[in-house]
Design a protein around this motif. Structure first.
Motif, mmCIF file in Angstrom:
data_model
loop_
_atom_site.group_PDB
_atom_site.id
_atom_site.type_symbol
_atom_site.label_atom_id
_atom_site.label_comp_id
_atom_site.label_asym_id
_atom_site.label_seq_id
_atom_site.Cartn_x
_atom_site.Cartn_y
_atom_site.Cartn_z
ATOM 1 N N LEU A 1 0.833 -1.208 0.000
ATOM 2 C CA LEU A 1 0.000 0.000 0.000
ATOM 3 C C LEU A 1 0.864 1.252 0.000
ATOM 4 N N ARG A 2 1.936 1.252 0.801
ATOM 5 C CA ARG A 2 2.820 2.427 0.813
ATOM 6 C C ARG A 2 3.481 2.637 -0.545
ATOM 7 N N LYS A 3 3.899 1.545 -1.180
ATOM 8 C CA LYS A 3 4.537 1.675 -2.500
ATOM 9 C C LYS A 3 3.547 2.225 -3.535
ATOM 10 N N VAL A 4 2.320 1.677 -3.516
ATOM 11 C CA VAL A 4 1.311 2.148 -4.481
ATOM 12 C C VAL A 4 0.972 3.604 -4.221
ATOM 13 N N GLN A 5 0.862 3.973 -2.925
ATOM 14 C CA GLN A 5 0.581 5.372 -2.605
ATOM 15 C C GLN A 5 1.717 6.285 -3.051
ATOM 16 N N ALA A 6 2.968 5.825 -2.858
ATOM 17 C CA ALA A 6 4.113 6.649 -3.294
ATOM 18 C C ALA A 6 4.117 6.807 -4.809
ATOM 19 N N ASP A 7 3.841 5.712 -5.558
ATOM 20 C CA ASP A 7 3.785 5.811 -7.023
ATOM 21 C C ASP A 7 2.665 6.736 -7.463
ATOM 22 N N ARG A 8 1.504 6.609 -6.795
ATOM 23 C CA ARG A 8 0.382 7.473 -7.163
ATOM 24 C C ARG A 8 0.705 8.945 -6.896
ATOM 25 N N GLN A 9 1.360 9.207 -5.735
ATOM 26 C CA GLN A 9 1.713 10.588 -5.399
ATOM 27 C C GLN A 9 2.743 11.138 -6.383
ATOM 28 N N TYR A 10 3.709 10.295 -6.785
ATOM 29 C CA TYR A 10 4.717 10.741 -7.759
ATOM 30 C C TYR A 10 4.061 11.084 -9.096
ATOM 31 N N ALA A 11 3.154 10.186 -9.562
ATOM 32 C CA ALA A 11 2.448 10.457 -10.826
ATOM 33 C C ALA A 11 1.610 11.725 -10.713
ATOM 34 N N SER A 12 0.959 11.918 -9.544
ATOM 35 C CA SER A 12 0.151 13.121 -9.351
ATOM 36 C C SER A 12 1.013 14.379 -9.371
ATOM 37 N N ASP A 13 2.208 14.335 -8.742
ATOM 38 C CA ASP A 13 3.102 15.499 -8.745
ATOM 39 C C ASP A 13 3.594 15.820 -10.151
ATOM 40 N N VAL A 14 3.965 14.769 -10.905
ATOM 41 C CA VAL A 14 4.452 14.997 -12.277
ATOM 42 C C VAL A 14 3.361 15.609 -13.140
ATOM 43 N N ILE A 15 2.137 15.078 -13.026
ATOM 44 C CA ILE A 15 1.025 15.598 -13.838
ATOM 45 C C ILE A 15 0.689 17.025 -13.412
ATOM 46 N N ALA A 16 0.750 17.303 -12.106
ATOM 47 C CA ALA A 16 0.475 18.676 -11.639
ATOM 48 C C ALA A 16 1.525 19.653 -12.167
ATOM 49 N N GLU A 17 2.804 19.245 -12.128
ATOM 50 C CA GLU A 17 3.860 20.114 -12.662
ATOM 51 C C GLU A 17 3.686 20.335 -14.162
ATOM 52 N N THR A 18 3.337 19.245 -14.882
ATOM 53 C CA THR A 18 3.094 19.370 -16.330
ATOM 54 C C THR A 18 1.909 20.273 -16.603
ATOM 55 N N LEU A 19 0.854 20.153 -15.777
ATOM 56 C CA LEU A 19 -0.324 21.000 -15.933
ATOM 57 C C LEU A 19 0.037 22.465 -15.727
ATOM 58 N N GLN A 20 0.837 22.748 -14.705
ATOM 59 C CA GLN A 20 1.244 24.141 -14.463
ATOM 60 C C GLN A 20 2.078 24.680 -15.617
ATOM 61 N N GLU A 21 3.011 23.857 -16.119
ATOM 62 C CA GLU A 21 3.835 24.299 -17.257
ATOM 63 C C GLU A 21 2.989 24.506 -18.502
ATOM 64 N N MET A 22 2.017 23.607 -18.724
ATOM 65 C CA MET A 22 1.144 23.744 -19.893
ATOM 66 C C MET A 22 0.303 25.005 -19.787
ATOM 67 N N GLN A 23 -0.146 25.344 -18.581
ATOM 68 C CA GLN A 23 -0.966 26.547 -18.402
ATOM 69 C C GLN A 23 -0.154 27.820 -18.569
ATOM 70 N N THR A 24 1.113 27.777 -18.156
ATOM 71 C CA THR A 24 1.950 28.979 -18.223
ATOM 72 C C THR A 24 2.598 29.187 -19.587
ATOM 73 N N SER A 25 3.233 28.125 -20.117
ATOM 74 C CA SER A 25 4.020 28.275 -21.351
ATOM 75 C C SER A 25 3.538 27.434 -22.513
ATOM 76 N N GLY A 26 2.591 26.515 -22.291
ATOM 77 C CA GLY A 26 2.078 25.697 -23.394
ATOM 78 C C GLY A 26 3.016 24.595 -23.826
ATOM 79 N N THR A 27 3.980 24.197 -22.964
ATOM 80 C CA THR A 27 4.908 23.111 -23.290
ATOM 81 C C THR A 27 4.801 22.028 -22.216
ATOM 82 N N PHE A 28 5.521 20.918 -22.413
ATOM 83 C CA PHE A 28 5.503 19.796 -21.466
ATOM 84 C C PHE A 28 6.923 19.291 -21.233
ATOM 85 N N GLN A 29 7.881 20.213 -21.055
ATOM 86 C CA GLN A 29 9.280 19.822 -20.836
ATOM 87 C C GLN A 29 9.445 19.073 -19.512
#
Length: 402
Positions: A123-151
């Motif tokens: 459960l801890r491993k799955v939660q950590a993977d889910r949190q990592y994926a959520s952080d990456v997608i949130a960072e990508t979302l912020q970059e897409m909203q600001t600059s329109g890229t997905f670096q």
């Protein structure tokens, strides 16, 4: 891929991609709510490990008591005559069976201690993977909203690939280490078997010598006192071992209970945190929806203004084109008229020149042939010298040539 220039999406495509990423974040958040609840709904899950361990401990106690009884019976019933050897052999077989059951019970206890109905590590491993994926997608979302890229997404994928490569190398090393451990364990098992066989032979020899000793002391009171003390000592050792094992098991149960309480507390804290995050995301969603509607309305107004301006410019352009065509037509007509006038002037000059030439020729012909008004003039000049006549003919010829 990193060397190429990063593609920048249009605002509409960026909004669509942001919507998809926000949907992914919502799904990951929902998954975070769902996963820990899979065992929460059942009331018997927290008691599964305790019940299983209690049953194993109970069976171990029964087997230990049975083993002590068989040992006592075997020590008391030493074969003194050949007729009692069959009973002694049966006691030995029962003792071996009881010993095998006791080993199997110990194996089941160790396996039950390793395995748990609620796998907190997974459960801890799955939660950590889910949190990592959520952080990456949130960072990508912020970059897409600001600059329109997905670096940031590409960088995260590259980091994950490097981590997997390192993890794969570690797994290969671990497999090599396991193979080496297995070979060492195999060697250890072989040595252990040899030692056990040697120990068994010695034990058999010791048992045989004890049998002889007890046969020699069978008729004395010393044998009964010795057997009684030996039995009491074995019972005391068995009780001590059982109490120690029971204490260890109770400590393990207490640790598991504390760990369960801690997991429940962590779950409650995580749930509260995720609820707060959900509220924040809902507020952001409302803000972006309002902003989207306002931007859409303003852009629609700008579009209508541009359409009206385009229509006005098109009408003005058509009017200018019409005037241009009229001016071109007037210029063409003026050029045609000027060309016609020029040709007429040239024609008049040519006709005048031709008329003059024709008049000069006619005059010369009249003079040469004495026609018209030149007939009387020729008679008056008939007496002049021939040289003068020749000069006149030369002049008339020159005029004719002109």
């Amino acid at each position: 891929m990193a060397d190429k220039k990063m593609e920048i999406f249009s605002p509409l495509e960026a909004v669509q991609i942001c919507a998809v990423l926000e949907d992914c974040l919502d799904q990951l958040a929902i998954l975070g709510y769902i996963m820990p609840v899979s065992y929460e709904g059942r009331t018997d899950i927290s008691n599964i490990d305790a019940q299983e361990i209690s049953e194993i401990v109970k069976s171990q106690k029964d087997l230990a008591v049975k083993f002590e009884q068989l040992m006592s019976a075997r020590s008391e019933n030493r074969p003194t005559v050949p007729s009692e050897s069959l009973k002694f052999t049966e006691l030995g077989q029962q003792l071996q069976e009881t010993s095998g059951d006791l080993k199997r019970a110990n194996h089941l206890f160790s396996r039950a201690a390793k395995q748990s109905a609620v796998s907190s590590d997974n459960l801890r491993k799955v939660q950590a993977d889910r949190q990592y994926a959520s952080d990456v997608i949130a960072e990508t979302l912020q970059e897409m909203q600001t600059s329109g890229t997905f670096q940031s997404l590409l960088q995260a994928v590259q980091r994950e690939e490097e981590r997997k490569s390192n993890f794969h190398t570690t797994i290969i090393r671990e497999e090599e280490g396991r193979k080496e451990i297995k070979s060492l364990q195999k060697r250890l098992q072989d040595v252990k078997k040899e030692k056990e066989l040697e120990l068994q032979n010695r034990n058999e020899m010791i048992a045989f010598l004890k049998d002889q000793l007890q046969e020699m002391k069978a008729k004395t009171d010393m044998e009964s006192r010795y057997v009684k003390k030996d039995t009491e000592l074995q019972v005391y050792q068995t009780q001590k071992k059982c109490s120690s094992a029971e204490s260890d098991l109770f400590n393990e149960i207490e640790k598991l209970r504390i760990k369960t309480d801690e997991e429940i507390r962590v779950h409650v804290e995580i749930e509260n945190f995720l609820r707060q995050q959900q509220m924040k995301l809902e507020e952001k969603l409302e803000y972006w929806m309002e902003k989207y509607e306002k931007d859409t309305e303003s852009k629609q107004q700008e579009l209508n203004t541009l359409k009206a301006s385009k229509a006005n410019d098109l009408a003005a352009l058509q009017e200018l084109a019409k005037q241009c065509r009229l001016f071109e037509q007037a210029i063409v007509e003026d050029r045609v008229e000027k060309e016609a006038a020029r040709r007429k002037v040239e024609q008049d000059a040519l006709e005048l020149k031709s008329v003059k030439k024709l008049q000069a020729w006619w005059r010369g012909a009249m003079v040469r042939h004495n026609i018209g008004p030149y007939k009387a003039l020729n008679k008056s000049k008939g007496d002049e010298p021939k040289g003068k006549d020749k000069r006149q003919k030369g002049k008339a010829g020159a005029k004719r040539k002109k």
